[in-house]
Write a protein that holds these residues in place. Structure first.
Motif, mmCIF file in Angstrom:
data_model
loop_
_atom_site.group_PDB
_atom_site.id
_atom_site.type_symbol
_atom_site.label_atom_id
_atom_site.label_comp_id
_atom_site.label_asym_id
_atom_site.label_seq_id
_atom_site.Cartn_x
_atom_site.Cartn_y
_atom_site.Cartn_z
ATOM 1 N N PRO A 1 0.842 -1.202 0.000
ATOM 2 C CA PRO A 1 0.000 0.000 0.000
ATOM 3 C C PRO A 1 0.874 1.249 0.000
ATOM 4 O O PRO A 1 1.879 1.320 0.720
ATOM 5 C CB PRO A 1 -0.788 -0.139 1.298
ATOM 6 C CG PRO A 1 -0.864 -1.606 1.541
ATOM 7 C CD PRO A 1 0.454 -2.152 1.074
ATOM 8 N N GLY A 2 0.493 2.190 -0.846
ATOM 9 C CA GLY A 2 1.285 3.395 -1.011
ATOM 10 C C GLY A 2 2.353 3.281 -2.072
ATOM 11 O O GLY A 2 2.984 4.283 -2.427
ATOM 12 N N GLY A 3 2.556 2.088 -2.579
ATOM 13 C CA GLY A 3 3.588 1.853 -3.574
ATOM 14 C C GLY A 3 3.154 2.170 -4.983
ATOM 15 O O GLY A 3 2.055 2.709 -5.208
ATOM 16 N N ARG B 1 -4.160 9.343 -9.007
ATOM 17 C CA ARG B 1 -3.247 8.276 -8.567
ATOM 18 C C ARG B 1 -2.689 7.499 -9.747
ATOM 19 O O ARG B 1 -1.547 7.038 -9.693
ATOM 20 C CB ARG B 1 -3.968 7.322 -7.618
ATOM 21 C CG ARG B 1 -4.463 7.948 -6.348
ATOM 22 C CD ARG B 1 -4.920 6.902 -5.352
ATOM 23 N NE ARG B 1 -6.005 6.066 -5.852
ATOM 24 C CZ ARG B 1 -5.924 4.741 -5.980
ATOM 25 N NH1 ARG B 1 -4.824 4.096 -5.660
ATOM 26 N NH2 ARG B 1 -6.969 4.052 -6.439
ATOM 27 N N PHE B 2 -3.483 7.335 -10.789
ATOM 28 C CA PHE B 2 -3.056 6.583 -11.970
ATOM 29 C C PHE B 2 -2.877 7.533 -13.145
ATOM 30 O O PHE B 2 -3.596 8.531 -13.260
ATOM 31 C CB PHE B 2 -4.099 5.530 -12.348
ATOM 32 C CG PHE B 2 -4.268 4.391 -11.376
ATOM 33 C CD1 PHE B 2 -3.601 4.362 -10.161
ATOM 34 C CD2 PHE B 2 -5.093 3.327 -11.698
ATOM 35 C CE1 PHE B 2 -3.756 3.308 -9.279
ATOM 36 C CE2 PHE B 2 -5.269 2.260 -10.831
ATOM 37 C CZ PHE B 2 -4.599 2.255 -9.612
ATOM 38 N N THR B 3 -1.939 7.200 -14.021
ATOM 39 C CA THR B 3 -1.704 8.005 -15.220
ATOM 40 C C THR B 3 -1.609 7.100 -16.432
ATOM 41 O O THR B 3 -0.766 6.189 -16.474
ATOM 42 C CB THR B 3 -0.413 8.812 -15.094
ATOM 43 O OG1 THR B 3 -0.479 9.648 -13.931
ATOM 44 C CG2 THR B 3 -0.213 9.696 -16.324
ATOM 45 N N LEU C 1 0.652 3.376 -11.908
ATOM 46 C CA LEU C 1 -0.157 3.256 -10.711
ATOM 47 C C LEU C 1 0.662 3.764 -9.533
ATOM 48 O O LEU C 1 1.789 3.294 -9.313
ATOM 49 C CB LEU C 1 -0.545 1.801 -10.444
ATOM 50 C CG LEU C 1 -1.557 1.093 -11.355
ATOM 51 C CD1 LEU C 1 -1.060 0.969 -12.786
ATOM 52 C CD2 LEU C 1 -1.887 -0.285 -10.812
ATOM 53 N N SER C 2 0.123 4.685 -8.784
ATOM 54 C CA SER C 2 0.814 5.184 -7.609
ATOM 55 C C SER C 2 -0.170 5.287 -6.451
ATOM 56 O O SER C 2 -1.377 5.175 -6.635
ATOM 57 C CB SER C 2 1.468 6.530 -7.899
ATOM 58 O OG SER C 2 0.489 7.485 -8.228
ATOM 59 N N SER C 3 0.377 5.508 -5.269
ATOM 60 C CA SER C 3 -0.446 5.576 -4.053
ATOM 61 C C SER C 3 -1.415 4.400 -4.006
ATOM 62 O O SER C 3 -2.610 4.564 -3.745
ATOM 63 C CB SER C 3 -1.209 6.903 -4.007
ATOM 64 O OG SER C 3 -0.320 7.985 -4.022
ATOM 65 N N LEU C 4 -0.880 3.230 -4.258
ATOM 66 C CA LEU C 4 -1.725 2.041 -4.392
ATOM 67 C C LEU C 4 -2.451 1.719 -3.098
ATOM 68 O O LEU C 4 -1.920 1.922 -1.987
ATOM 69 C CB LEU C 4 -0.879 0.851 -4.835
ATOM 70 C CG LEU C 4 -0.524 0.840 -6.329
ATOM 71 C CD1 LEU C 4 0.616 -0.120 -6.604
ATOM 72 C CD2 LEU C 4 -1.739 0.467 -7.161
ATOM 73 N N LYS C 5 -3.656 1.207 -3.260
ATOM 74 C CA LYS C 5 -4.487 0.785 -2.144
ATOM 75 C C LYS C 5 -4.798 -0.707 -2.304
ATOM 76 O O LYS C 5 -4.757 -1.244 -3.409
ATOM 77 C CB LYS C 5 -5.799 1.579 -2.134
ATOM 78 C CG LYS C 5 -5.614 3.076 -2.098
ATOM 79 C CD LYS C 5 -6.955 3.791 -2.193
ATOM 80 C CE LYS C 5 -6.786 5.297 -2.174
ATOM 81 N NZ LYS C 5 -8.094 6.005 -2.245
ATOM 82 N N THR C 6 -5.149 -1.334 -1.213
ATOM 83 C CA THR C 6 -5.452 -2.767 -1.292
ATOM 84 C C THR C 6 -6.599 -3.040 -2.264
ATOM 85 O O THR C 6 -6.603 -4.065 -2.948
ATOM 86 C CB THR C 6 -5.793 -3.329 0.089
ATOM 87 O OG1 THR C 6 -6.862 -2.569 0.664
ATOM 88 C CG2 THR C 6 -4.581 -3.283 1.007
ATOM 89 N N GLU C 7 -7.511 -2.090 -2.360
ATOM 90 C CA GLU C 7 -8.644 -2.283 -3.264
ATOM 91 C C GLU C 7 -8.280 -2.132 -4.739
ATOM 92 O O GLU C 7 -9.115 -2.345 -5.614
ATOM 93 C CB GLU C 7 -9.793 -1.325 -2.912
ATOM 94 C CG GLU C 7 -9.404 0.119 -2.814
ATOM 95 C CD GLU C 7 -9.134 0.562 -1.390
ATOM 96 O OE1 GLU C 7 -8.469 -0.200 -0.631
ATOM 97 O OE2 GLU C 7 -9.567 1.670 -1.024
ATOM 98 N N THR D 1 -1.347 -7.066 -7.261
ATOM 99 C CA THR D 1 -1.735 -7.405 -5.895
ATOM 100 C C THR D 1 -1.131 -6.380 -4.958
ATOM 101 O O THR D 1 0.088 -6.171 -4.961
ATOM 102 C CB THR D 1 -1.262 -8.803 -5.507
ATOM 103 O OG1 THR D 1 -1.798 -9.769 -6.423
ATOM 104 C CG2 THR D 1 -1.704 -9.159 -4.097
ATOM 105 N N VAL D 2 -1.994 -5.720 -4.212
ATOM 106 C CA VAL D 2 -1.539 -4.713 -3.256
ATOM 107 C C VAL D 2 -1.802 -5.260 -1.852
ATOM 108 O O VAL D 2 -2.950 -5.467 -1.463
ATOM 109 C CB VAL D 2 -2.251 -3.371 -3.452
ATOM 110 C CG1 VAL D 2 -1.685 -2.330 -2.502
ATOM 111 C CG2 VAL D 2 -2.112 -2.913 -4.896
ATOM 112 N N SER D 3 -0.710 -5.495 -1.155
ATOM 113 C CA SER D 3 -0.840 -6.152 0.142
ATOM 114 C C SER D 3 0.379 -5.867 0.983
ATOM 115 O O SER D 3 1.479 -5.649 0.469
ATOM 116 C CB SER D 3 -0.988 -7.662 -0.059
ATOM 117 O OG SER D 3 -1.000 -8.344 1.190
ATOM 118 N N THR D 4 0.171 -5.914 2.301
ATOM 119 C CA THR D 4 1.303 -5.780 3.206
ATOM 120 C C THR D 4 1.948 -7.146 3.406
ATOM 121 O O THR D 4 2.980 -7.250 4.039
ATOM 122 C CB THR D 4 0.844 -5.220 4.564
ATOM 123 O OG1 THR D 4 -0.176 -6.066 5.095
ATOM 124 C CG2 THR D 4 0.289 -3.818 4.418
#
Length: 115
Positions: free
Chosen positions: A14-16, A66-68, A82-88, A112-115
């Motif tokens: 997340p945030g990546g 967030r996306f470009t 993709l930036s400031s990625l969220k789990t969703e 996949t956005v996950s910790t």
């Protein structure tokens, strides 16, 4: 024959950030609007962003700022930063010829956005 090949997906925190690419062939890429859609298990095919042949862009509200999306007509490639990625944001991302979900698409690339 239209061919679209997505790449660049993977695991991010997340945030990546990630950059997706789509290599297009079999049609005059520069003549067409192109889009990114996302699908998650059990959910609909959701529009993310589109870019016209003249580089006008549009984004779904939930990814705006967030996306470009961008394109390189010389290389027949479509990109999505993709930036400031969220789990969703997790899902399979598809590059589509045109602006409709029914357009020709590739096999997708998993994000996949996950910790």
């Amino acid at each position: 024959e239209v061919q679209l090949m997505e790449g660049g997906g993977g695991l991010a925190q997340p945030g990546g950030s990630l950059t997706l690419t789509c290599a297009a062939s079999g049609f005059t890429f520069s003549d067409y609007s192109m889009s990114w859609f996302r699908q998650t298990p059990g959910k609909e095919f959701v529009w993310i962003s589109s870019i016209t042949s003249t580089n006008n862009t549009a984004y779904a509200d939930f990814v705006k700022d967030r996306f470009t999306i961008s394109r390189d007509n010389a290389k027949n490639t479509l990109n999505l930063q993709l930036s400031s990625l969220k789990t969703e944001d997790t899902g399979m991302y598809y590059c589509i010829k045109g602006i409709l979900s029914t357009g020709e698409r590739g096999l997708g690339t998993q994000v996949t956005v996950s910790t």
